[in-house]
Design an enzyme around this catalytic site. Sequence first.
Site, mmCIF file in Angstrom:
data_model
loop_
_atom_site.group_PDB
_atom_site.id
_atom_site.type_symbol
_atom_site.label_atom_id
_atom_site.label_comp_id
_atom_site.label_asym_id
_atom_site.label_seq_id
_atom_site.Cartn_x
_atom_site.Cartn_y
_atom_site.Cartn_z
ATOM 1 N N TYR A 50 0.856 -1.192 0.000
ATOM 2 C CA TYR A 50 0.000 0.000 0.000
ATOM 3 C C TYR A 50 0.888 1.237 0.000
ATOM 4 C CZ TYR A 50 -5.008 -0.392 0.093
ATOM 5 O OH TYR A 50 -6.311 -0.529 -0.300
ATOM 6 N N GLU A 52 -0.423 4.882 -0.455
ATOM 7 C CA GLU A 52 -1.220 6.099 -0.715
ATOM 8 C C GLU A 52 -0.337 7.343 -0.583
ATOM 9 O OE1 GLU A 52 -4.429 5.963 2.049
ATOM 10 O OE2 GLU A 52 -5.607 4.590 0.820
ATOM 11 N N ASP A 205 -5.806 13.595 -25.259
ATOM 12 C CA ASP A 205 -5.815 12.195 -24.825
ATOM 13 C C ASP A 205 -5.199 11.392 -25.964
ATOM 14 O OD1 ASP A 205 -6.416 9.554 -24.370
ATOM 15 O OD2 ASP A 205 -8.499 9.887 -23.785
ATOM 16 N N THR A 231 -3.016 6.124 -22.070
ATOM 17 C CA THR A 231 -2.975 4.805 -21.454
ATOM 18 C C THR A 231 -1.622 4.197 -21.814
ATOM 19 O OG1 THR A 231 -4.119 3.870 -23.368
ATOM 20 C CG2 THR A 231 -5.467 4.408 -21.456
ATOM 21 N N LYS A 234 -1.529 0.350 -24.946
ATOM 22 C CA LYS A 234 -1.878 0.205 -26.373
ATOM 23 C C LYS A 234 -0.578 0.217 -27.178
ATOM 24 C CE LYS A 234 -6.493 2.083 -25.685
ATOM 25 N NZ LYS A 234 -6.572 2.850 -24.445
ATOM 26 N N ARG A 240 -1.689 -2.535 -18.322
ATOM 27 C CA ARG A 240 -2.886 -1.689 -18.321
ATOM 28 C C ARG A 240 -2.736 -0.616 -17.253
ATOM 29 N NH1 ARG A 240 -5.525 -4.752 -21.555
ATOM 30 N NH2 ARG A 240 -7.116 -3.174 -21.831
HETATM 31 C C1 LIG Z 1 -8.757 7.704 -26.383
HETATM 32 C C2 LIG Z 1 -8.997 6.840 -25.184
HETATM 33 N N1 LIG Z 1 -9.058 7.396 -23.976
HETATM 34 C C3 LIG Z 1 -9.292 6.668 -22.870
HETATM 35 C C4 LIG Z 1 -9.446 5.303 -22.933
HETATM 36 C C5 LIG Z 1 -9.821 4.548 -21.689
HETATM 37 O O1 LIG Z 1 -8.879 3.682 -21.271
HETATM 38 P P1 LIG Z 1 -9.233 2.469 -20.269
HETATM 39 O O2 LIG Z 1 -9.920 1.447 -21.060
HETATM 40 O O3 LIG Z 1 -7.878 2.087 -19.789
HETATM 41 O O4 LIG Z 1 -10.075 3.041 -19.179
HETATM 42 C C6 LIG Z 1 -9.370 4.664 -24.175
HETATM 43 C C7 LIG Z 1 -9.543 3.205 -24.273
HETATM 44 O O5 LIG Z 1 -9.707 2.608 -25.265
HETATM 45 C C8 LIG Z 1 -9.150 5.464 -25.332
HETATM 46 O O6 LIG Z 1 -9.102 4.904 -26.543
#
Ligand SMILES: Cc1ncc(COP(=O)(O)O)c(C=O)c1O
Length: 444
Positions: A50, A52, A205, A231, A234, A240
């Site tokens: 843990y 935090e 994003d 993320t 990918k 993950r």
């Molecule tokens: C552009 C985008 N943002 C956020 C996410 C969310 O990611 P997670 O599935 O890890 O919550 C994804 C997932 O496919 C995504 O393609």
Amino acid sequence: MAINTSDRQVAVLITAESKRQQEVLEMIPSENYTSQAVREAVGSVFINKYAEGQAKKRYYQGNSVVDELESLCKKRALELFQLDPDQWGVNVQALSGSPANLAVIAALLEPGERILSMYLPDGGHLSHGWQLPGKKVTLVAKIWDVTFYHVDKGTRVFDYDEIQKQAKEVKPKLLISGGTAYPREIDHKRMAGIAHSVGAYYLADVSHEAGLIAGGVNTSPFPYADVVMMTTHKTLRGPRGAMIFSKKELSSAIDQSVFPSIQGGPHEHTIAGIAVALGEAKTPAFSAYAKQVVKNAQILAGLFMKAGLDVVSGGTDKHLVLIDLRSSGASAWVVAWALEYANIVVNRNTVPFDNGTSVYPSGIRLGTPAITTRGMKEKEMKLIGGWITEIISSVKDIRLPENKEERAAFIIRMKKELPADKTIQRIAKEVTELTAKFPVPERY
Ligand SMILES: Cc1ncc(COP(=O)(O)O)c(C=O)c1O
């Protein structure tokens, strides 16, 4: 005790999934194969701790080693994207992309303030505040006032002048870009300019493109954006998880939004895996990989167009290809299942101006990150492109019934008939012969 001895039931499932991942062509654009080193880190003793809080400011004792790990991960993250630690901060604790986006939004906006984000069927993501008329599907939509921008009807790419106009009307506090099914590069310079012209923050994003940006084949949003979320699982080829990069003056609010506002203890075992993946992504071999990912996707897009299929936006700049199947007559549901029975795993997906639903959309989305990790190149893309077009053509006359009851019976029938189809069976065999020659790599 090893899992093979201690829990046969789960061990059998792990072996079965491992066999499946080896035998099929994994072509979901958001998936990849992590290295053995990443998996060892994720399965390490860090899972027991843990932690935090932030490094050196923890609410739990016993974190001297965890502090070193998390600091190393953050250092590697900033270095990979060539960011000055005096200008940028990074949070590596968000459990995944959706909670990371929620944390960013909650840090920057008061409840009820406005967000302008990409429309889901035009390639956007649920976590940017997806809602339907009369139905606030996501928590983001329930808390904040979300409006969407759209692709142009003719080109099916963004018209930035239109987004600028809309931003002037909507006056958002946050502009979000981020394509989960948008095959083209986003103009981050233009998007940041639009956001700043109306006093909004710009959140890029880049979950899908993270590895392509790290590898130098897609444009970096860092010179322009206020916050960059990605993320890690990918194209970046890690476990993950997610990373939130932010301009230094926003970092403390974002850290506090992740913990204690939204999450509890960070998953330090995942952070260990992210650190390993970041180390791997810094190598010249990774840049070559990123280049090949895009090249492979472009070859596939070219083959599909040559076969007369409607590739959304007329190609791709990235790792993914989106096909609108409406003009071919084929149903995306039938195509996706036919491909799966042929050992080719893709998504069925909504497309711009779709008249279908998320369960029965009009397109398929496929990508090259995982098959490129296995070492597949031009020659293999020709085979794969040929198989996919052959399957689409062979099932194009199978109509998905409109009526709900008929559809339920149809699905049961299809799940019997498609696996017995001779073309599908032949291609399934050819796919396993190909995948046997490209073992899932253990190391990079
Ligand atoms: C552009 C985008 N943002 C956020 C996410 C969310 O990611 P997670 O599935 O890890 O919550 C994804 C997932 O496919 C995504 O393609």
